[in-house]
Design a protein around this motif. Structure first.
Motif, mmCIF file in Angstrom:
data_model
loop_
_atom_site.group_PDB
_atom_site.id
_atom_site.type_symbol
_atom_site.label_atom_id
_atom_site.label_comp_id
_atom_site.label_asym_id
_atom_site.label_seq_id
_atom_site.Cartn_x
_atom_site.Cartn_y
_atom_site.Cartn_z
ATOM 1 N N VAL A 100 31.243 -12.662 1.460
ATOM 2 C CA VAL A 100 32.427 -11.907 1.874
ATOM 3 C C VAL A 100 32.333 -11.738 3.389
ATOM 4 O O VAL A 100 31.342 -11.195 3.898
ATOM 5 N N TRP A 101 33.351 -12.189 4.093
ATOM 6 C CA TRP A 101 33.308 -12.286 5.563
ATOM 7 C C TRP A 101 34.482 -11.511 6.163
ATOM 8 O O TRP A 101 35.642 -11.782 5.849
ATOM 9 N N ILE A 102 34.184 -10.551 7.031
ATOM 10 C CA ILE A 102 35.232 -9.808 7.729
ATOM 11 C C ILE A 102 35.597 -10.549 9.010
ATOM 12 O O ILE A 102 34.747 -10.803 9.868
ATOM 13 N N SER A 103 36.871 -10.901 9.146
ATOM 14 C CA SER A 103 37.354 -11.606 10.329
ATOM 15 C C SER A 103 38.353 -10.711 11.065
ATOM 16 O O SER A 103 38.155 -9.505 11.159
ATOM 17 N N SER A 104 39.422 -11.281 11.569
ATOM 18 C CA SER A 104 40.386 -10.526 12.379
ATOM 19 C C SER A 104 41.810 -10.967 12.073
ATOM 20 O O SER A 104 42.070 -12.151 11.802
ATOM 21 N N ILE A 105 42.716 -10.033 12.157
ATOM 22 C CA ILE A 105 44.144 -10.338 12.116
ATOM 23 C C ILE A 105 44.492 -11.270 13.280
ATOM 24 O O ILE A 105 43.998 -11.118 14.395
ATOM 25 N N GLY A 106 45.308 -12.277 13.001
ATOM 26 C CA GLY A 106 45.832 -13.120 14.068
ATOM 27 C C GLY A 106 45.083 -14.398 14.345
ATOM 28 O O GLY A 106 45.501 -15.167 15.217
ATOM 29 N N ILE A 107 44.001 -14.686 13.609
ATOM 30 C CA ILE A 107 43.223 -15.885 13.945
ATOM 31 C C ILE A 107 43.980 -17.172 13.636
ATOM 32 O O ILE A 107 43.673 -18.222 14.205
ATOM 33 N N TYR A 108 44.950 -17.112 12.732
ATOM 34 C CA TYR A 108 45.732 -18.303 12.380
ATOM 35 C C TYR A 108 47.141 -18.249 12.959
ATOM 36 O O TYR A 108 48.020 -18.999 12.527
ATOM 37 N N ASN A 109 47.365 -17.351 13.910
ATOM 38 C CA ASN A 109 48.707 -17.146 14.464
ATOM 39 C C ASN A 109 49.701 -16.823 13.345
ATOM 40 O O ASN A 109 50.842 -17.293 13.344
ATOM 41 N N GLU A 110 49.230 -16.007 12.401
ATOM 42 C CA GLU A 110 49.994 -15.707 11.193
ATOM 43 C C GLU A 110 50.807 -14.421 11.283
ATOM 44 O O GLU A 110 51.468 -14.028 10.316
ATOM 45 N N LYS A 121 48.687 -10.661 22.655
ATOM 46 C CA LYS A 121 48.432 -10.166 24.009
ATOM 47 C C LYS A 121 47.176 -9.307 24.050
ATOM 48 O O LYS A 121 46.350 -9.419 24.971
ATOM 49 N N GLU A 122 47.014 -8.438 23.044
ATOM 50 C CA GLU A 122 45.864 -7.537 23.012
ATOM 51 C C GLU A 122 44.555 -8.274 22.738
ATOM 52 O O GLU A 122 43.504 -7.905 23.274
ATOM 53 N N LEU A 123 44.609 -9.310 21.892
ATOM 54 C CA LEU A 123 43.383 -9.956 21.416
ATOM 55 C C LEU A 123 43.180 -11.363 21.964
ATOM 56 O O LEU A 123 42.207 -12.023 21.604
ATOM 57 N N GLY A 124 44.101 -11.804 22.830
ATOM 58 C CA GLY A 124 43.897 -13.098 23.474
ATOM 59 C C GLY A 124 44.257 -14.283 22.613
ATOM 60 O O GLY A 124 43.560 -15.307 22.629
ATOM 61 N N GLY A 125 45.328 -14.179 21.843
ATOM 62 C CA GLY A 125 45.750 -15.292 21.011
ATOM 63 C C GLY A 125 46.058 -16.530 21.837
ATOM 64 O O GLY A 125 46.631 -16.434 22.923
ATOM 65 N N GLY A 126 45.641 -17.697 21.334
ATOM 66 C CA GLY A 126 45.890 -18.956 22.023
ATOM 67 C C GLY A 126 44.836 -19.333 23.043
ATOM 68 O O GLY A 126 44.871 -20.436 23.578
ATOM 69 N N GLN A 127 43.889 -18.449 23.309
ATOM 70 C CA GLN A 127 42.822 -18.730 24.263
ATOM 71 C C GLN A 127 41.529 -18.985 23.495
ATOM 72 O O GLN A 127 41.067 -18.148 22.732
ATOM 73 N N TYR A 135 36.678 -15.651 16.811
ATOM 74 C CA TYR A 135 36.734 -15.311 15.383
ATOM 75 C C TYR A 135 37.337 -16.456 14.569
ATOM 76 O O TYR A 135 36.945 -16.671 13.411
ATOM 77 N N ARG A 136 38.276 -17.200 15.141
ATOM 78 C CA ARG A 136 38.828 -18.372 14.451
ATOM 79 C C ARG A 136 37.741 -19.432 14.258
ATOM 80 O O ARG A 136 37.614 -20.017 13.177
ATOM 81 N N LYS A 137 36.952 -19.674 15.289
ATOM 82 C CA LYS A 137 35.883 -20.665 15.170
ATOM 83 C C LYS A 137 34.898 -20.268 14.079
ATOM 84 O O LYS A 137 34.439 -21.110 13.296
ATOM 85 N N ILE A 152 38.349 -11.949 4.961
ATOM 86 C CA ILE A 152 39.275 -10.815 5.025
ATOM 87 C C ILE A 152 39.727 -10.636 6.465
ATOM 88 O O ILE A 152 38.898 -10.512 7.374
ATOM 89 N N ARG A 153 41.060 -10.599 6.662
ATOM 90 C CA ARG A 153 41.642 -10.386 7.982
ATOM 91 C C ARG A 153 42.373 -9.039 7.991
ATOM 92 O O ARG A 153 43.557 -8.972 7.646
ATOM 93 N N PRO A 154 41.697 -7.956 8.377
ATOM 94 C CA PRO A 154 42.350 -6.641 8.330
ATOM 95 C C PRO A 154 43.373 -6.465 9.446
ATOM 96 O O PRO A 154 43.218 -6.991 10.551
#
Length: 218
Positions: A100-110, A121-127, A135-137, A152-154
């Motif tokens: 069970v792995w805790i990740s982050s909202i937004g890693i898939y541009n979802e 903007k807050e978490l650096g999406g696209g960079q 977190y995506r990697k 899990i992407r909270p």
């Protein structure tokens, strides 16, 4: 059957809620793996074993995974991709399948709309070297493994004393803007208790009715 549940990052706030839920709802034995074990309190020696260790130190992680039936990773580190690689390698070595792995909202541009723009903007999406990029990697390492993983992407986290959540699958648009840490902890415990419905799946988790341009407290 009593399982040995290895909790990596056991001093984290979400992990604290998951620990309480697991102790209250079952008879699993918990292996509490953390760099600062002095921050753990009210440890039940009959149900919990504290392990001082670092997931970036392969020998320490390997020795802990060797004792486990299930691994739950609650980690936050700029080197989280390396942590993911170490965990997958150790689990493969010892034949441990459930993660069970805790990740982050937004890693898939979802995340759609104004909230998605704000979140990026807050978490650096696209960079690639941003919080979301790292977190995506790490999530890609997990999802490309042969483990029975659940990612899990909270949504943005609150300390509200409530268990109230809904989920979206990978490929679906994220819904609300926030969710309580207690809700995520209970979801983690639910997955560990009954893993089959969640195996090799990836979930966004939010509190119903919290849609908006950003979390309410911003």
């Amino acid at each position: 059957m009593t399982k040995q549940v290895l909790i990596l990052g056991a001093t984290g706030q979400i992990a604290g809620h998951a620990i309480k839920a697991l102790l209250n709802n079952g008879d699993d034995h918990l292996l509490l793996f953390t760099r600062p074990p002095q921050h753990l309190s009210n440890v039940d020696d009959k149900r919990e074993t504290v392990i001082k260790g670092d997931t970036l130190k392969v020998a320490e992680l390997d020795a802990a995974v060797a004792q486990a039936d299930v691994v739950y990773a609650n980690l936050r580190n700029p080197q989280i991709q390396q942590q993911a690689e170490n965990i997958v390698a150790a689990m493969d070595k010892h034949g441990v399948k459930q993660l069970v792995w805790i990740s982050s909202i937004g890693i898939y541009n979802e995340v759609p709309g104004k909230f998605g723009e704000w979140n990026n903007k807050e978490l650096g999406g696209g960079q690639e070297d941003s919080y979301l990029g790292t977190y995506r990697k790490a999530a890609d390492v997990i999802s490309s493994s042969d483990l029975d993983y659940t990612i899990i992407r909270p949504a943005w986290l609150t300390n509200k004393d409530e268990v109230d959540y809904e989920t979206t699958k990978r490929g679906e648009s994220f819904k609300g803007t926030e969710v309580s840490r207690k809700s995520i902890g209970h979801f983690v415990a639910k997955i560990i208790d009954d893993p089959a419905p969640y195996a090799r799946k990836d979930f966004g988790v939010d509190k119903p009715g919290t849609d908006g341009d950003k979390p309410a407290w911003y």
